[in-house]
Design an enzyme around this catalytic site. Sequence first.
Site, mmCIF file in Angstrom:
data_model
loop_
_atom_site.group_PDB
_atom_site.id
_atom_site.type_symbol
_atom_site.label_atom_id
_atom_site.label_comp_id
_atom_site.label_asym_id
_atom_site.label_seq_id
_atom_site.Cartn_x
_atom_site.Cartn_y
_atom_site.Cartn_z
ATOM 1 N N GLU A 267 0.816 -1.214 0.000
ATOM 2 C CA GLU A 267 0.000 0.000 0.000
ATOM 3 C C GLU A 267 0.846 1.259 0.000
ATOM 4 O OE1 GLU A 267 -3.883 -1.706 -0.116
ATOM 5 O OE2 GLU A 267 -3.074 0.269 -0.507
ATOM 6 N N ARG A 271 0.592 3.755 -3.330
ATOM 7 C CA ARG A 271 -0.068 5.042 -3.082
ATOM 8 C C ARG A 271 0.945 6.163 -2.854
ATOM 9 N NH1 ARG A 271 -5.909 3.965 -0.222
ATOM 10 N NH2 ARG A 271 -5.871 1.698 -0.275
ATOM 11 N N ASP A 400 -3.673 -10.362 -8.902
ATOM 12 C CA ASP A 400 -3.946 -9.492 -10.036
ATOM 13 C C ASP A 400 -2.798 -8.632 -10.550
ATOM 14 O OD1 ASP A 400 -4.000 -7.954 -7.734
ATOM 15 O OD2 ASP A 400 -6.067 -7.312 -7.943
ATOM 16 N N GLU A 534 -11.770 -0.647 -11.324
ATOM 17 C CA GLU A 534 -11.209 -1.593 -12.296
ATOM 18 C C GLU A 534 -12.016 -1.711 -13.586
ATOM 19 O OE1 GLU A 534 -9.331 -2.101 -8.539
ATOM 20 O OE2 GLU A 534 -11.460 -2.264 -9.003
#
Length: 648
Positions: A267, A271, A400, A534
């Site tokens: 994260e 970010r 993913d 997405e």
Amino acid sequence: MVFRKLPGVSASGMGLRLSQKFVFLLFLSGLVTLCFGALFFLPDSVRLKRIFLPKSDNQAVTVGSENDVREHSKNMREQTAKGDSTTKLKILSRKQSVTHEARTVERSVGNKPPEESNPPRTKPEPGGKARESVTRGDRVTTSTQNGQNKDNFDFEKFKRCLLKAPLGSDNGKPADPQTLQRREKVKEMMKFAWDNYKRYAWGKNELRPLTQNGHIGNMFGGLRGATIIDSLDTLYIMGLMEEYEEAKKWVETDLDLNSNGEASLFEVNIRYVGGLLSAYYLTGAEVFKRKVLELGEKLLPAFNTPTGIPRGVINLGSGTSWSWGWASAGSSILAEFGTLHLEFVHLTELSNNPIYTEKVMNIRKVLNKIEKPHGLYPNFLSPVSGNWVQHHVSIGGLGDSFYEYLIKSYLMSDKMDEEAKSMYYSALEAIETNLVQKSPGGLTYLAEWRGGILDHKMGHLACFSGGMVGIGADDGPQEKRQHYLDLAAEITHTCHESYTRSATKLGPEAFRFDAGAEATATRLSERYYILRPEVIESYLYLWRLTHDPKYREWGWEAVEALEKHCRTEGGFSGIRDVYSSVVSHDNMQQSFFLSETLKYLYLLFSDDDLLSMEDWVFNTEAHALPVIRKSCLQPETGTQDANKSTTE
């Protein structure tokens, strides 16, 4: 044992003296043991343990099972659905952020209870002077030394290496009046989301729009301002310059990287590192480069494992790291350690320090060395042994963005990274062979694979794959290029169907293709929508690749649904059940809504030269990172390529 009698010493006297010596030695050894043991109970015991314990013992590993993942996920989702903002999940003996599927840790769970307490902070070094830190053999120098920059990145040369101006010839302004009107609506939504964050949650990580307060969370290790960092490039490309300047000022004056908390490596990377990198490359503001290099250094200790595969959680202050409690047998997660490459390569570019690239290239080395079942990459890998922990494969959560970063690494390298290309197309072939399915109603979807058994569900997170397959289509084998483009369109169509089959015209967290279901959530725990990007991400890529107007129409449908069901008086909120006409909000304006969802929509209604795909790739948080043209960035040789344009 036989004692010999010494001259002049009685047997009883000798026995007494030996007994006294024994008692004294026993007392002394106990005292020494007590003193050393006490060190480990002092408040700063982590640092002491790092001194006295060998390196291999300095990593706390928590053990769980796949059932733990599912069970804790179920609990968290149920808590979200009930609106319980106070229940905290405890895993084993460690308190930490949890996820049931990782494209991001928190975004997969939805709401978390806010943690308003301030973690302990270390005092920043005075004067911003150079500092050198040694991280277990990895020497990393940041900032400046004796007033001289250690890196030699030439921002002006970088701009000349771009084929087009980052903001296009006219900020990507579309000529069509309807498209322009729709783009302006998206811009208004961004300003509304930002203004409410500023009003009610400034400096916190995210906004709670219903209660009109801020949310800090426990996955950023004490870092603050996630929404600010995530919004920098979105504000800039939308031309919201007043808002961009106030965000930049906050980074200059209030972004404190001297936290001592426990952070998600994944994260913080996508970010904070991604957001600061993008802001620097778009604007050239040195504060963003300085901050991102300081932060990048703090992430390196996570790689100190026997294999070099990083663990998922790191204390940004002490450098200690461990695996998530829910991760099987202390494993690392494919989508987490596989989603570092783009950012770390750019950290090397800016710092001129190869260590960042070396770390992520080693991850590939480990992955290429181990056997892959049916060519697939399972989601759990031991950072100690370098072996798969279990055979669960998903193109949605937990797996993913690993695949996304393979094709994007190739594109970002100016198509020079042949290893990334080979790994991507080999993985895609295995995915097609084992996971791509066709429903009875003719919908193409990506199933999950559990040791050879298919689970016929597809997560919202997996809907990015339509765009991924699309951007990789043109570089595949000649005979398969149209096939890949068709596959990308089919997957995107399926994800659009998951939106149209709900009452709100927004898609659920997961949808299924079994027991007669067609792109529909059959379980209550899968019906929520947390402002995810997405599906819209794939609309953008398919629009740019085909210019089929349906993708803009689908994007506008999403805008209308967001306005109708997610907009509240205090900002935008996720909803708990997309199939209910009576909307229940989850009270969370996710930072990725501003970074991804609104950015992708704005680009969808802009001309293609706004952040042209020839020059930019997006990290998995939609932060724009430039293609690295090594031949152009090399020191001057007296000639310049004719196709390089100045983008001032």
